[in-house]
Design a protein around this motif. Structure first.
Motif, PDB file in Angstrom:
ATOM      1  N   GLY A  89       0.961  -1.218  -0.028  1.00  0.00           N
ATOM      2  CA  GLY A  89      -0.085  -0.191  -0.083  1.00  0.00           C
ATOM      3  C   GLY A  89       0.983   1.173   0.083  1.00  0.00           C
ATOM      4  N   LEU A  90       0.196   2.366   0.564  1.00  0.00           N
ATOM      5  CA  LEU A  90       0.853   3.519   0.627  1.00  0.00           C
ATOM      6  C   LEU A  90       2.196   3.506   1.609  1.00  0.00           C
ATOM      7  N   THR A  91       3.282   4.040   0.863  1.00  0.00           N
ATOM      8  CA  THR A  91       4.434   4.034   1.617  1.00  0.00           C
ATOM      9  C   THR A  91       4.660   5.189   2.750  1.00  0.00           C
ATOM     10  N   ASN A  92       4.924   4.931   3.879  1.00  0.00           N
ATOM     11  CA  ASN A  92       5.013   5.797   5.025  1.00  0.00           C
ATOM     12  C   ASN A  92       6.518   5.797   5.642  1.00  0.00           C
ATOM     13  N   ASP A  93       7.141   6.968   5.396  1.00  0.00           N
ATOM     14  CA  ASP A  93       8.380   7.329   5.451  1.00  0.00           C
ATOM     15  C   ASP A  93       8.879   6.850   7.031  1.00  0.00           C
ATOM     16  N   GLY A  94       8.074   6.711   7.753  1.00  0.00           N
ATOM     17  CA  GLY A  94       8.399   6.364   9.165  1.00  0.00           C
ATOM     18  C   GLY A  94       8.694   4.920   9.513  1.00  0.00           C
ATOM     19  N   ILE A  95       8.343   4.082   8.578  1.00  0.00           N
ATOM     20  CA  ILE A  95       8.679   2.496   8.704  1.00  0.00           C
ATOM     21  C   ILE A  95       9.878   2.156   8.152  1.00  0.00           C
ATOM     22  N   GLU A  96      10.394   0.958   8.513  1.00  0.00           N
ATOM     23  CA  GLU A  96      11.575   0.545   7.844  1.00  0.00           C
ATOM     24  C   GLU A  96      11.029  -0.699   6.901  1.00  0.00           C
ATOM     25  N   GLN A  97      11.996  -0.948   6.071  1.00  0.00           N
ATOM     26  CA  GLN A  97      11.641  -2.284   5.290  1.00  0.00           C
ATOM     27  C   GLN A  97      12.189  -3.374   5.737  1.00  0.00           C
ATOM     28  N   GLY A  98      11.742  -4.521   5.606  1.00  0.00           N
ATOM     29  CA  GLY A  98      12.190  -5.720   6.122  1.00  0.00           C
ATOM     30  C   GLY A  98      12.985  -6.379   5.200  1.00  0.00           C
ATOM     31  N   VAL A  99      13.116  -6.151   3.865  1.00  0.00           N
ATOM     32  CA  VAL A  99      14.004  -6.816   2.957  1.00  0.00           C
ATOM     33  C   VAL A  99      14.999  -5.737   2.859  1.00  0.00           C
ATOM     34  N   GLY A 100      16.195  -6.128   3.063  1.00  0.00           N
ATOM     35  CA  GLY A 100      17.456  -5.439   3.015  1.00  0.00           C
ATOM     36  C   GLY A 100      17.873  -5.241   1.404  1.00  0.00           C
ATOM     37  N   ILE A 101      18.328  -4.128   0.905  1.00  0.00           N
ATOM     38  CA  ILE A 101      18.670  -4.344  -0.606  1.00  0.00           C
ATOM     39  C   ILE A 101      20.186  -3.588  -0.537  1.00  0.00           C
ATOM     40  N   TYR A 102      21.103  -4.358  -0.920  1.00  0.00           N
ATOM     41  CA  TYR A 102      22.586  -3.846  -0.889  1.00  0.00           C
ATOM     42  C   TYR A 102      23.037  -4.081  -2.319  1.00  0.00           C
ATOM     43  N   VAL A 103      23.661  -3.073  -2.523  1.00  0.00           N
ATOM     44  CA  VAL A 103      24.609  -3.089  -3.947  1.00  0.00           C
ATOM     45  C   VAL A 103      25.957  -3.111  -3.524  1.00  0.00           C
ATOM     46  N   ASP A 104      26.629  -3.929  -3.907  1.00  0.00           N
ATOM     47  CA  ASP A 104      27.975  -3.859  -3.553  1.00  0.00           C
ATOM     48  C   ASP A 104      28.274  -3.496  -1.966  1.00  0.00           C
ATOM     49  N   ASP A 105      27.682  -3.942  -1.305  1.00  0.00           N
ATOM     50  CA  ASP A 105      27.906  -3.986   0.168  1.00  0.00           C
ATOM     51  C   ASP A 105      27.087  -2.530   0.915  1.00  0.00           C
ATOM     52  N   GLY A 124      14.725 -15.386   4.393  1.00  0.00           N
ATOM     53  CA  GLY A 124      14.793 -15.336   5.916  1.00  0.00           C
ATOM     54  C   GLY A 124      15.616 -14.459   6.401  1.00  0.00           C
ATOM     55  N   PRO A 125      15.335 -14.174   7.850  1.00  0.00           N
ATOM     56  CA  PRO A 125      16.058 -13.119   8.610  1.00  0.00           C
ATOM     57  C   PRO A 125      17.630 -13.222   8.396  1.00  0.00           C
ATOM     58  N   GLN A 126      18.392 -12.095   8.095  1.00  0.00           N
ATOM     59  CA  GLN A 126      19.726 -12.205   7.831  1.00  0.00           C
ATOM     60  C   GLN A 126      20.332 -10.888   8.650  1.00  0.00           C
ATOM     61  N   GLY A 127      19.742 -10.568   9.851  1.00  0.00           N
ATOM     62  CA  GLY A 127      20.241  -9.446  10.552  1.00  0.00           C
ATOM     63  C   GLY A 127      21.648  -9.699  11.330  1.00  0.00           C
ATOM     64  N   THR A 128      22.095 -10.987  11.255  1.00  0.00           N
ATOM     65  CA  THR A 128      23.229 -11.023  12.181  1.00  0.00           C
ATOM     66  C   THR A 128      24.462 -10.834  11.476  1.00  0.00           C
ATOM     67  N   LEU A 129      24.253 -10.681  10.127  1.00  0.00           N
ATOM     68  CA  LEU A 129      25.308 -10.494   8.940  1.00  0.00           C
ATOM     69  C   LEU A 129      25.108  -9.004   8.318  1.00  0.00           C
ATOM     70  N   TYR A 130      23.995  -8.702   8.225  1.00  0.00           N
ATOM     71  CA  TYR A 130      23.702  -7.552   7.684  1.00  0.00           C
ATOM     72  C   TYR A 130      23.147  -6.275   8.772  1.00  0.00           C
ATOM     73  N   GLY A 131      23.870  -5.082   8.966  1.00  0.00           N
ATOM     74  CA  GLY A 131      23.765  -4.513   9.935  1.00  0.00           C
ATOM     75  C   GLY A 131      22.386  -3.420   9.867  1.00  0.00           C
ATOM     76  N   LYS A 132      21.436  -4.004   9.259  1.00  0.00           N
ATOM     77  CA  LYS A 132      20.265  -3.158   9.264  1.00  0.00           C
ATOM     78  C   LYS A 132      19.198  -4.040   9.117  1.00  0.00           C
ATOM     79  N   ASN A 133      17.557  -3.648   9.281  1.00  0.00           N
ATOM     80  CA  ASN A 133      16.724  -4.574   9.240  1.00  0.00           C
ATOM     81  C   ASN A 133      16.578  -5.386   8.067  1.00  0.00           C
ATOM     82  N   THR A 134      16.732  -6.774   8.031  1.00  0.00           N
ATOM     83  CA  THR A 134      16.333  -7.715   7.034  1.00  0.00           C
ATOM     84  C   THR A 134      15.564  -8.834   7.794  1.00  0.00           C
ATOM     85  N   THR A 135      14.478  -8.562   8.243  1.00  0.00           N
ATOM     86  CA  THR A 135      13.941  -9.658   8.894  1.00  0.00           C
ATOM     87  C   THR A 135      13.291 -10.793   7.969  1.00  0.00           C
TER      88      THR A 135
END
Length: 831
Positions: free
Chosen positions: A122-138, A162-173
């Motif tokens: 739905g509509l994006t809310n800037d105050g929320i985090e995304q749960g899929v981390g997107i990384y380009v060259d780290d 699946g969750p990747q937070g212990t290797l990626y330093g931002k929300n990747t639940t």
């Protein structure tokens, strides 16, 4: 302080981390030099496990490993296959990865999910985090809008599930998308590609790499995509929802010796299409009075849409459309091999400028004449990691810092038809266009978002076959937001809520406030959380690997920056201004196998993810008082089974098939927003806030509507129970103009079963399942020449990417038709 100054201040952190004396790297660790100078062995990987080489090398665990050795569910797609299938952005990548979901009505309103989780549909809310981390060259991309741009000089993409937070330093639940671009080389190389097709499609890509000195190499890549829109605006004669993308990426690699490497990279991309519109799909009965539902309102204005069949692809919207989008940044990545492992530092600055123009009534009527939220965003990140291996212990330890600023200056304005469309017909004010014509809400929204984390993962080799891998992350988040919406009438006078002591509001003002309400509030959120996981893996045989994982993690809490519900006096209910963090418990087990002398790969995984305080997008069906806000559902669960298969029995033939069964449901959500068929009716409450009367049946005009609905047990939006991708390619030796090569025929297809396209499942917003088929026929040589013709959506299947409920409880449902059949030819050359 300028962007450049802040970046310059951060960069020395990377230089400091890399200034230690270099030592020979541990033989088991991948060196920076290996990554930087390794030939770009172009993998035409088709789903997990398939490529033109025996092993696919990935960096999912922040070190180089083969995909089969990594104890997690991962899909890998190589650069050549991305090109040959036309999967030039994340939206098209989902056709190759069944558990990836992508929804976008415009770049800002984009969701990328894995297994049904990630960001609210739905509509994006800037105050929320995304749960899929997107990384380009780290480098972490904070905004999902980055996923709407063309991939630029990509070597391969890893989709980690699946969750990747212990290797990626931002929300990747929910998972991560790890994009690796082609790096500068000390051997000269170049590549060029041009495609032309129907709908005026033209795409050009080029890249050039080579040495500048013995220790300095450079690479530059450019990409341009243009295509006519797929929808005709009959009012203007213009085609809309077009593509107009341009991107450039440049890199400098400094490698003074085999143990040290610095890469300075900069990129810039822009989009300027005539976009984006959703069109009439259908109507459905709501509980609003019949004379206030779509058919009666349209008739009262003498209006009819150009076509009631969305696949005629016609619209008559009366607001100029634009989706100007710029994104870019600079990063400095450094690696040094030492006696204790490899130190990696990534310093980056990213920006995003968004300037839209939308027609939010979706019709050729001047109801809402402006609904735009231009936004400027900046982010600064610093990551520092140490990875290595000693004896039976492998380790990755890291720290991550993140700072983001967002400033959005929005406007919503009503037009001359608004009074008749939005005010009750029995009210004389509905016949006076001046009541709402020119009514304007001017919004000033800002956010400061700070995050810091330390994280790590250890690998204990209990035996040569059995490993235990624990991980952790400690995270701190702080968000400070401001929301201020000022409402003025057509004469430019303020429209405000007045107390009884001030004489109260007139009937005219009450009608205006029911459409656009002023609101101002400040909100702060801060929190610490601790995440951890543990994976056990066992090598049953050389080519049979089993693993099991448990993860306990969090997605950061958020703040509502689209406005919040208010009381009858217009006072914001500040308890709804913050959103609790999600708490995630994840269980997964899988087995990875290769057989037939490693000519075939078959991997399977089962998973179950439970989330408490799930951050759900809530939409009320009033007109403009709220565009949508966030709330916490008590509990959500997604579970399922996934498989990945590929086989290459000979160099003349390969085949793949990937699939997923995903059962994603609200387990407990008793106070959810109601679907449109249960909205729009009478809602009188007693002194205790309880509804007076019994709610009516769904779609009954004039009935009493419930205050909220219990949707426990119902499906999460945007996720199909069944999804598959599959394909094959065959080739035969051939000679063209005296040059030896191969003639080949390729096929790629995907299928998705039906899914809900509304936060609360509605009978009106289910999207039927569909299957898409793509073919290519071509000729290629070993020296880098390739020409092929292609057809995508070959059978011209009519399908919706997304359906949405128009505001106002009129029953109008709008949709976004997927691309029709497209065809063209591509020329590629490389050296």
């Amino acid at each position: 302080m300028s962007r450049v100054t802040l970046l310059a201040g951060a960069a020395p952190l990377a230089l400091l981390a890399l200034s230690a004396p270099a030592f020979a790297a541990d033989a088991a660790a991948a060196t920076a030099a290996d990554e930087a100078t390794a030939p770009a062995a172009e993998r035409t990987s088709v789903g997990t496990g398939q490529s033109d080489v025996d092993d696919i090398v990935v960096t999912a665990r922040r070190r180089q490993e083969t995909a089969q050795d990594v104890p997690l569910a991962i899909s890998v797609v190589g650069g050549d296959h991305i090109d040959s299938t036309g999967s030039f952005n994340v939206g098209r990548l989902q056709q190759l990865t069944p558990t990836l979901q992508f929804y976008s009505s415009n770049p800002r309103n984009t969701s990328v999910n894995i297994r049904g989780l990630g960001a609210p549909l739905g509509l994006t809310n800037d105050g929320i985090e995304q749960g899929v981390g997107i990384y380009v060259d780290d480098v972490y991309m904070a905004r999902v809008a980055s996923s709407t741009f063309d991939f630029l000089d990509v070597k391969q993409i890893e989709v980690l599930r699946g969750p990747q937070g212990t290797l990626y330093g931002k929300n990747t639940t929910a998972g991560a998308i790890n994009i690796t671009t082609r790096q500068p080389t000390f051997t000269p190389e170049g590549r060029a590609e041009i495609s032309v097709g129907n709908l005026g499609f033209m795409q050009a890509k080029a890249a050039l790499s080579g040495p500048l000195t013995d220790t300095l190499a450079a690479r530059i890549a450019v990409s341009s995509t243009r295509r006519d829109g797929t929808i005709l605006n009959v009012a203007t004669g213009q085609k809309v929802n077009e593509q107009d993308n341009l991107g450039i990426r440049a890199q400098l690699l400094f490698q003074p010796n085999d143990g040290v490497a610095f890469t300075l990279a900069g990129d810039f991309s822009k989009q300027n299409p005539r976009c984006c519109v959703q069109i009439y799909a259908r109507t459905g009965s709501t509980q609003r009075a019949l004379n206030r539902q779509y058919a009666a309102l349209a008739a009262s204005l003498g209006y009819s849409v150009p076509s009631t069949n969305a696949f005629d692809r016609l619209t008559d919207v009366d607001v100029p459309l634009q989706a100007k989008n710029k994104i870019g940044g600079v990063s400095l990545r450094g690696k040094i091999d030492t006696g204790i492992g490899t130190i990696t530092s990534i310093t980056a600055w990213r920006f995003w400028d968004w300037n839209p123009s939308n027609d939010r009534d979706f019709l050729g009527l001047p109801i809402t004449t402006k609904s735009n939220n231009p936004s400027k965003q900046n982010q600064y990140t610093q990551e520092l990691r140490l990875s290595g291996e000693t004896g039976r212990l492998g380790y990755v330890l890291g720290a991550f810092g993140f700072y983001q600023t967002i400033r959005t200056s929005g406007v919503q304005q009503q037009g001359a038809a608004a009074s008749k469309w939005l005010i009750r017909p029995s009210d004389a004010l509905s016949k006076d266009p001046s009541v709402l014509n020119g009514l304007t809400a001017t919004n000033d929204i800002s956010l400061k978002n700070t995050s810091a984390a330390v994280f790590g993962q250890l690998t204990f080799k209990v035996t040569d076959a059995f490993k235990i891998q624990p991980g952790f992350r400690v995270n701190y988040d702080k968000k400070v937001g401001d929301y201020n919406s000022v409402v003025t009438n057509g004469a430019g006078q303020l429209v405000v809520f007045k107390t009884a002591a001030q004489g109260g509001n007139t009937a005219r003002e009450k009608a205006q406030l029911a459409v656009l309400a002023p609101q101002q509030f400040n909100v702060r959120f801060s929190d610490w959380n601790f995440s951890y996981d543990a994976t056990a893996s066992y090598d049953v045989a050389r080519d049979i690997h089993a693993y099991a994982t448990y993860a306990h993690t969090f997605k950061s809490g958020g703040v509502n920056l689209n406005g919040v519900p208010a009381d009858t006096a217009g006072v914001p209910i500040l308890s709804l201004a913050t959103v609790k963090p999600e708490t995630v418990n994840h269980y997964e087990a899988g087995i990875k196998t290769q057989f037939w002398d490693r000519k075939a790969t078959f991997n399977v995984s089962i998973f179950r993810t439970e989330i408490e305080n799930y951050q759900a997008q809530v939409s009320n069906y009033t007109v403009g008082a709220l565009r949508g806000y966030l709330a916490n559902a008590d509990k959500v669960r997604t579970q399922g089974v996934e498989f990945d298969f590929s086989a290459r029995p000979s160099e003349r033939f390969n085949v793949y098939g990937n699939g997923a069964y995903t059962d994603a449901t609200y387990r407990k959500f008793t106070n959810a927003p109601c679907p449109p068929e249960l909205s729009g009716g009478t809602q009188n409450v007693d002194a205790n806030g309880n509804l007076i009367g019994t709610p009516g049946a769904a779609g009954t005009p004039g009935a009493i509507s419930p205050l909220s609905c219990d949707i426990s047990g119902q499906r999460l939006p945007g996720v199909s129970k069944w999804s598959f991708s599959y394909g094959a390619e065959a080739n035969v030796p051939a000679k063209l103009f005296g040059t030896d090569g191969q003639a080949y025929l390729g096929f790629d297809g995907n299928y998705r079963s039906s899914f809900s396209s509304n936060p609360s499942p509605s009978a009106y917003t289910w999207i039927d399942g569909y299957a898409l088929s793509n073919f290519r026929l071509g000729y290629r040589t070993d020296n880098g020449f390739d020409i092929y013709g292609w057809v995508r959506n070959a059978f011209d299947v009519n399908y919706y990417e997304q359906l949405a409920v128009a505001s106002g409880s009129t029953g109008l449902i709008v949709g976004q038709p997927g691309d029709p059949r497209t065809w063209g030819v591509t020329f590629k050359a490389s050296f």
